[in-house]
Scaffold this active site. Structure first.
Site, mmCIF file in Angstrom:
data_model
loop_
_atom_site.group_PDB
_atom_site.id
_atom_site.type_symbol
_atom_site.label_atom_id
_atom_site.label_comp_id
_atom_site.label_asym_id
_atom_site.label_seq_id
_atom_site.Cartn_x
_atom_site.Cartn_y
_atom_site.Cartn_z
ATOM 1 N N ARG A 93 0.152 -1.022 0.031
ATOM 2 C CA ARG A 93 0.282 0.302 -0.109
ATOM 3 C C ARG A 93 0.663 1.526 0.082
ATOM 4 N NH1 ARG A 93 -4.529 -1.939 3.749
ATOM 5 N NH2 ARG A 93 -6.050 -2.746 1.281
ATOM 6 N N LYS A 135 -21.630 -15.248 1.368
ATOM 7 C CA LYS A 135 -22.850 -15.186 0.996
ATOM 8 C C LYS A 135 -23.744 -14.255 -0.375
ATOM 9 C CE LYS A 135 -22.316 -15.230 6.287
ATOM 10 N NZ LYS A 135 -22.040 -13.638 6.532
ATOM 11 N N GLY A 161 -11.675 -8.364 -1.974
ATOM 12 C CA GLY A 161 -10.549 -8.570 -1.456
ATOM 13 C C GLY A 161 -9.790 -10.142 -1.698
ATOM 14 N N GLY A 171 -13.575 -3.520 0.417
ATOM 15 C CA GLY A 171 -14.813 -2.691 -0.043
ATOM 16 C C GLY A 171 -15.650 -2.479 -0.860
HETATM 17 P P1 ADP Z 1 -14.152 -11.450 -2.168
HETATM 18 O O1 ADP Z 1 -13.846 -10.711 -0.923
HETATM 19 O O2 ADP Z 1 -13.521 -11.631 -3.166
HETATM 20 O O3 ADP Z 1 -15.220 -10.888 -1.831
HETATM 21 P P2 ADP Z 1 -16.205 -12.729 -0.452
HETATM 22 O O4 ADP Z 1 -15.711 -12.233 0.728
HETATM 23 O O5 ADP Z 1 -17.520 -12.934 -0.682
HETATM 24 O O6 ADP Z 1 -15.309 -12.276 -1.315
HETATM 25 O O7 ADP Z 1 -15.935 -14.731 -0.041
HETATM 26 C C1 ADP Z 1 -14.525 -15.412 0.029
HETATM 27 C C2 ADP Z 1 -14.639 -16.522 1.053
HETATM 28 O O8 ADP Z 1 -15.881 -17.232 0.625
HETATM 29 C C3 ADP Z 1 -13.265 -16.904 0.788
HETATM 30 O O9 ADP Z 1 -13.172 -16.927 2.299
HETATM 31 C C4 ADP Z 1 -14.277 -18.498 0.661
HETATM 32 O O10 ADP Z 1 -13.630 -19.820 2.041
HETATM 33 C C5 ADP Z 1 -15.163 -19.263 0.695
HETATM 34 N N1 ADP Z 1 -15.989 -19.600 0.133
HETATM 35 C C6 ADP Z 1 -16.468 -19.648 -1.282
HETATM 36 N N2 ADP Z 1 -17.281 -21.223 -1.458
HETATM 37 C C7 ADP Z 1 -17.107 -21.293 -0.446
HETATM 38 C C8 ADP Z 1 -17.928 -22.283 0.256
HETATM 39 N N3 ADP Z 1 -18.747 -23.519 -0.876
HETATM 40 N N4 ADP Z 1 -18.830 -23.337 1.512
HETATM 41 C C9 ADP Z 1 -18.084 -21.963 2.254
HETATM 42 N N5 ADP Z 1 -17.262 -20.632 2.278
HETATM 43 C C10 ADP Z 1 -16.636 -20.274 0.836
HETATM 44 MG MG MG Z 2 -14.001 -10.858 1.096
#
Ligand code: ADP
Ligand code: MG
Length: 394
Positions: free
Chosen positions: A35, A198, A351, A374
């Site tokens: 960063r 989620k 992230g 975010g």
């Molecule tokens: P980003 O930070 O890229 O927006 P998210 O925070 O929405 O992504 O999601 C990332 C998390 O989702 C990871 O820690 C990953 O382990 C989890 N994940 C992905 N697939 C599954 C699954 N089938 N069951 C539980 N957790 C999952």
């Molecule tokens: Mg995330």
């Protein structure tokens, strides 16, 4: 188009730059300085053009109170090494005071100064006008270059712009250019890949992207909410029970808009949420009651990589599976590899998705990996980010 530092005359001006120096720390030491190095192009441009550069940032969550654990002193020291130049720094709990103001006034052209952690002031996150004014009193121009906090309306990211002319630094310029162009002027076919844990977190992203893309690929934990909504057994997979109806509505919306919304056809399942658990692949129709889906399966990988190969623009947010565990990383890795090999625009937002690209050594082969978790998510949701809104238009 937003104004950038190149659109204004900075010579001899006191230029306040909001950076994102929210670096990871362990035992008082910076463990990753990306960063800081990312901010250097803007800082160096301002130095080379004779500005008096005043940097500011937050670090961690000191909850509006002075706390030596969150001082920016380690950042000052790293900046001095990287710039081979003294960085003036006064550590006062008030962040701004007469002594800090006097130091700012004593700067010569091309000098660099760093303010103390702006979150030592409780007014910062409340965007209180008095603190915005205090910050603004230090300079003549405000440069926002902290994309990671651009989705927050705080004194140092947005409020201050009421009192000073505001332009963007190179980091924000780049984020707006890549994320903005991909969403507003995509080369088609335009494919979005959405995963993560989620559905609820991603609903606004899905809804916004349904208005823009040709194909939407769903993976990650959220796929099981879609499966359950369709009436399938999902075992012990994570499900957002409140979002079942919404999952069906999204499918309907996609149809109405002529967007192909694809769901996985198989998953890699485990008995428990662990890398050492028993693993088996099941088609969507055959998931057992006592296992959980932790990655997209091999048939889905084939299907999705084929779609990616034919795209001209791909935006990806959210891992396809629990990529942190080696037994469930394959889906995420294969999709990321297909993107990396694509002769087209590839954008990573989020992230964990950026962390996955790093883990697989693919970040350099993407067109753009957003630095703001975010913030990039809110950008993909189509929201106006307060820290970008305040930047003057050309
Ligand atoms: P980003 O930070 O890229 O927006 P998210 O925070 O929405 O992504 O999601 C990332 C998390 O989702 C990871 O820690 C990953 O382990 C989890 N994940 C992905 N697939 C599954 C699954 N089938 N069951 C539980 N957790 C999952
Ligand atoms: Mg995330």
């Amino acid at each position: 188009m937003k104004k950038t530092i190149e659109d204004i005359n900075v010579k001899g001006k006191k230029v306040l730059v909001r950076c994102d120096f929210n670096v990871p720390m362990k035992d008082g030491k910076i463990t990753d300085d990306i960063r800081i190095t990312s901010a250097l192009p803007t800082v160096k441009y301002l130095m080379e053009n004779g500005a008096k550069v005043i940097l500011m940032s937050h670090l961690g969550r000191p909850k509006g109170k002075y706390n030596p654990e969150f001082t920016l002193l380690p950042v000052k020291e790293r900046l001095e090494e990287l710039l081979s130049k003294e960085v003036k720094f006064l550590s006062y709990e008030t962040v701004v005071c007469d002594k800090v103001r006097a130091l700012a006034d004593s700067l010569c052209d091309s000098d660099v100064m760093l303010l103390e952690n702006v979150r030592f002031r409780s007014e910062e996150e409340k965007n209180e006008v008095e603190f915005s004014k205090e910050l603004a009193s230090l300079g003549d121009i405000f440069v926002n270059d902290a994309f990671g906090t651009a989705h927050r309306a705080h004194s140092s990211t947005a409020g201050i712009a009421e009192f000073l002319p505001c332009v963007s630094g190179y980091l924000i310029e780049k984020e707006v250019k890549f994320l903005g162009d991909a969403l507003e002027n995509p080369k088609r076919p335009f494919v979005a890949i959405l995963g993560g844990a989620k559905v609820k977190d991603k609903i606004p992203v899905i809804e916004n992207l349904l208005n823009k893309v040709d194909t939407l690929l769903i993976g990650g934990g959220m796929m099981y909410t879609f499966f359950k909504a369709e009436g399938y057994e999902v075992g012990t997979s994570i499900v957002d029970d409140e979002s079942l109806e919404l999952a069906n509505t999204l499918q309907k919306k996609a149809k109405e808009k002529g967007v192909k919304l694809l769901l996985p056809v198989d998953s890699v399942c485990g008995r428990e949420f662990s890398n050492d658990t028993e693993i088996k692949v099941f088609d969507k129709e055959n998931m057992p009651k006592d296992m959980m889906g932790l990655d997209i399966g091999p048939k889905t990988v084939e299907l999705y990589t084929e779609v990616v190969k034919n795209a001209k623009t791909v935006v990806w947010n959210g891992p396809m599976g629990v990529f942190e565990m080696s037994n469930f990383e394959n889906g995420t890795k294969c999709v990321a590899e297909a993107m990396a090999s694509l002769d087209g625009i590839t954008i990573i937002g989020g992230g964990d998705s950026a962390a996955a690209c790093d883990k697989f050594g693919l970040a350099d082969r993407m067109t753009h990996v957003s630095t703001g978790g975010g913030a990039s998510l809110e950008f993909l949701e189509g929201k106006v980010l307060p820290g970008i809104q305040v930047i003057e238009d050309k």
